[in-house]
Design a protein around this motif. Structure first.
Motif, mmCIF file in Angstrom:
data_model
loop_
_atom_site.group_PDB
_atom_site.id
_atom_site.type_symbol
_atom_site.label_atom_id
_atom_site.label_comp_id
_atom_site.label_asym_id
_atom_site.label_seq_id
_atom_site.Cartn_x
_atom_site.Cartn_y
_atom_site.Cartn_z
ATOM 1 N N LEU A 9 1.319 0.541 -4.350
ATOM 2 C CA LEU A 9 1.003 1.146 -3.050
ATOM 3 C C LEU A 9 2.263 1.490 -2.264
ATOM 4 O O LEU A 9 2.290 2.483 -1.527
ATOM 5 N N ALA A 10 3.297 0.686 -2.403
ATOM 6 C CA ALA A 10 4.519 0.902 -1.645
ATOM 7 C C ALA A 10 5.323 2.088 -2.174
ATOM 8 O O ALA A 10 5.958 2.800 -1.393
ATOM 9 N N PHE A 11 5.300 2.316 -3.464
ATOM 10 C CA PHE A 11 6.113 3.377 -4.052
ATOM 11 C C PHE A 11 5.791 4.758 -3.474
ATOM 12 O O PHE A 11 6.696 5.470 -3.042
ATOM 13 N N PRO A 12 4.523 5.199 -3.409
ATOM 14 C CA PRO A 12 4.238 6.509 -2.801
ATOM 15 C C PRO A 12 4.607 6.557 -1.309
ATOM 16 O O PRO A 12 5.044 7.593 -0.815
ATOM 17 N N ALA A 13 4.439 5.444 -0.617
ATOM 18 C CA ALA A 13 4.788 5.407 0.813
ATOM 19 C C ALA A 13 6.290 5.610 1.001
ATOM 20 O O ALA A 13 6.717 6.346 1.894
ATOM 21 N N VAL A 14 7.089 4.987 0.157
ATOM 22 C CA VAL A 14 8.543 5.139 0.243
ATOM 23 C C VAL A 14 8.949 6.572 -0.112
ATOM 24 O O VAL A 14 9.823 7.155 0.541
ATOM 25 N N LEU A 15 8.325 7.153 -1.120
ATOM 26 C CA LEU A 15 8.625 8.547 -1.480
ATOM 27 C C LEU A 15 8.268 9.501 -0.345
ATOM 28 O O LEU A 15 9.021 10.424 -0.037
ATOM 29 N N PHE A 16 7.115 9.281 0.297
ATOM 30 C CA PHE A 16 6.709 10.123 1.421
ATOM 31 C C PHE A 16 7.690 9.995 2.577
ATOM 32 O O PHE A 16 8.107 10.989 3.169
ATOM 33 N N TRP A 17 8.092 8.765 2.893
ATOM 34 C CA TRP A 17 9.041 8.541 3.981
ATOM 35 C C TRP A 17 10.390 9.193 3.660
ATOM 36 O O TRP A 17 10.986 9.847 4.517
ATOM 37 N N SER A 18 10.851 9.041 2.435
ATOM 38 C CA SER A 18 12.137 9.599 2.032
ATOM 39 C C SER A 18 12.123 11.126 2.092
ATOM 40 O O SER A 18 13.075 11.744 2.583
ATOM 41 N N SER A 19 11.061 11.749 1.619
ATOM 42 C CA SER A 19 10.997 13.209 1.671
ATOM 43 C C SER A 19 10.892 13.700 3.117
ATOM 44 O O SER A 19 11.425 14.751 3.457
ATOM 45 N N ALA A 23 13.551 16.228 4.912
ATOM 46 C CA ALA A 23 13.086 17.447 5.569
ATOM 47 C C ALA A 23 13.559 17.496 7.020
ATOM 48 O O ALA A 23 13.973 18.547 7.510
ATOM 49 N N ALA A 24 13.538 16.366 7.725
ATOM 50 C CA ALA A 24 14.003 16.327 9.115
ATOM 51 C C ALA A 24 15.495 16.632 9.193
ATOM 52 O O ALA A 24 15.947 17.345 10.095
ATOM 53 N N GLU A 25 16.276 16.111 8.260
ATOM 54 C CA GLU A 25 17.712 16.406 8.250
ATOM 55 C C GLU A 25 17.955 17.888 7.992
ATOM 56 O O GLU A 25 18.816 18.503 8.619
ATOM 57 N N GLN A 26 17.198 18.462 7.073
ATOM 58 C CA GLN A 26 17.337 19.883 6.770
ATOM 59 C C GLN A 26 16.947 20.729 7.986
ATOM 60 O O GLN A 26 17.630 21.691 8.322
ATOM 61 N N ALA A 27 15.862 20.372 8.658
ATOM 62 C CA ALA A 27 15.436 21.106 9.851
ATOM 63 C C ALA A 27 16.477 20.979 10.961
ATOM 64 O O ALA A 27 16.749 21.951 11.666
ATOM 65 N N GLY A 28 17.067 19.801 11.110
ATOM 66 C CA GLY A 28 18.104 19.623 12.114
ATOM 67 C C GLY A 28 19.325 20.473 11.840
ATOM 68 O O GLY A 28 19.883 21.105 12.744
ATOM 69 N N HIS A 29 19.746 20.523 10.594
ATOM 70 C CA HIS A 29 20.896 21.350 10.216
ATOM 71 C C HIS A 29 20.600 22.824 10.480
ATOM 72 O O HIS A 29 21.427 23.550 11.035
ATOM 73 N N PHE A 30 19.408 23.260 10.110
ATOM 74 C CA PHE A 30 19.017 24.649 10.312
ATOM 75 C C PHE A 30 18.924 24.975 11.805
ATOM 76 O O PHE A 30 19.349 26.041 12.247
ATOM 77 N N GLY A 31 18.379 24.043 12.605
ATOM 78 C CA GLY A 31 18.287 24.242 14.050
ATOM 79 C C GLY A 31 19.652 24.368 14.702
ATOM 80 O O GLY A 31 19.859 25.199 15.584
ATOM 81 N N ARG A 32 20.590 23.538 14.268
ATOM 82 C CA ARG A 32 21.965 23.642 14.789
ATOM 83 C C ARG A 32 22.559 25.007 14.471
ATOM 84 O O ARG A 32 23.209 25.625 15.318
ATOM 85 N N ILE A 84 10.786 25.070 13.711
ATOM 86 C CA ILE A 84 11.093 25.397 12.317
ATOM 87 C C ILE A 84 9.938 24.867 11.471
ATOM 88 O O ILE A 84 9.521 23.722 11.639
ATOM 89 N N THR A 85 9.442 25.689 10.553
ATOM 90 C CA THR A 85 8.377 25.274 9.644
ATOM 91 C C THR A 85 8.945 25.168 8.235
ATOM 92 O O THR A 85 9.524 26.129 7.730
ATOM 93 N N LEU A 86 8.774 23.996 7.621
ATOM 94 C CA LEU A 86 9.213 23.772 6.247
ATOM 95 C C LEU A 86 7.987 23.574 5.364
ATOM 96 O O LEU A 86 7.056 22.860 5.734
ATOM 97 N N VAL A 87 7.976 24.208 4.209
ATOM 98 C CA VAL A 87 6.963 23.961 3.185
ATOM 99 C C VAL A 87 7.726 23.429 1.985
ATOM 100 O O VAL A 87 8.574 24.125 1.435
ATOM 101 N N GLY A 88 7.432 22.194 1.618
ATOM 102 C CA GLY A 88 8.270 21.518 0.634
ATOM 103 C C GLY A 88 9.620 21.268 1.281
ATOM 104 O O GLY A 88 9.701 20.706 2.357
ATOM 105 N N GLY A 89 10.667 21.717 0.689
ATOM 106 C CA GLY A 89 11.990 21.574 1.286
ATOM 107 C C GLY A 89 12.567 22.891 1.753
ATOM 108 O O GLY A 89 13.762 23.002 1.980
#
Length: 106
Positions: A9-19, A23-32, A84-89
């Motif tokens: 149960l923890a493995f998918p939760a960690v993958l979701f959190w990591s992705s 995505a938030a870091e990518q959106a922040g870089h793009f916003g800057r 900013i809208t991201l689909v996948g990465g």
């Protein structure tokens, strides 16, 4: 047996959190970059996820659709929002900051 179930149960939760973090870091870089291009000030140095959903990408695969919002200012006294809208990465759409119009001569 309980430990195995918890790990499964923890493995998918960690993958979701990591992705989501990536995505938030990518959106922040793009916003800057968008703010720099428009010549405006990026406020709070962060983006905020405002919507999460599922959407198909160009190849027809289901991906997470995340919409992030950030704020910018022309002179430090005003505050405007852009997104900013991201689909996948991949950024698929965005609302760019509006550059401040020059002051009219009086």
């Amino acid at each position: 047996m309980t430990a195995i179930i918890l790990m499964l149960l923890a493995f998918p939760a960690v993958l979701f959190w990591s992705s989501g973090r990536a995505a938030a870091e990518q959106a922040g870089h793009f916003g800057r970059q968008l703010c720099m291009r428009a010549g405006v000030q990026w406020l709070d140095q962060s983006v905020h996820q405002i919507k999460l959903g599922i959407q198909r990408d160009d190849q027809g695969r289901l991906r997470w659709k995340r919409i992030y919002q950030y704020e910018y200012s022309h002179d430090g006294h005003d505050r405007y929002a852009a997104s900013i809208t991201l689909v996948g990465g991949r950024a698929v759409s965005w609302v760019e900051p509006v550059a401040k119009s020059p002051e009219p001569f009086t």
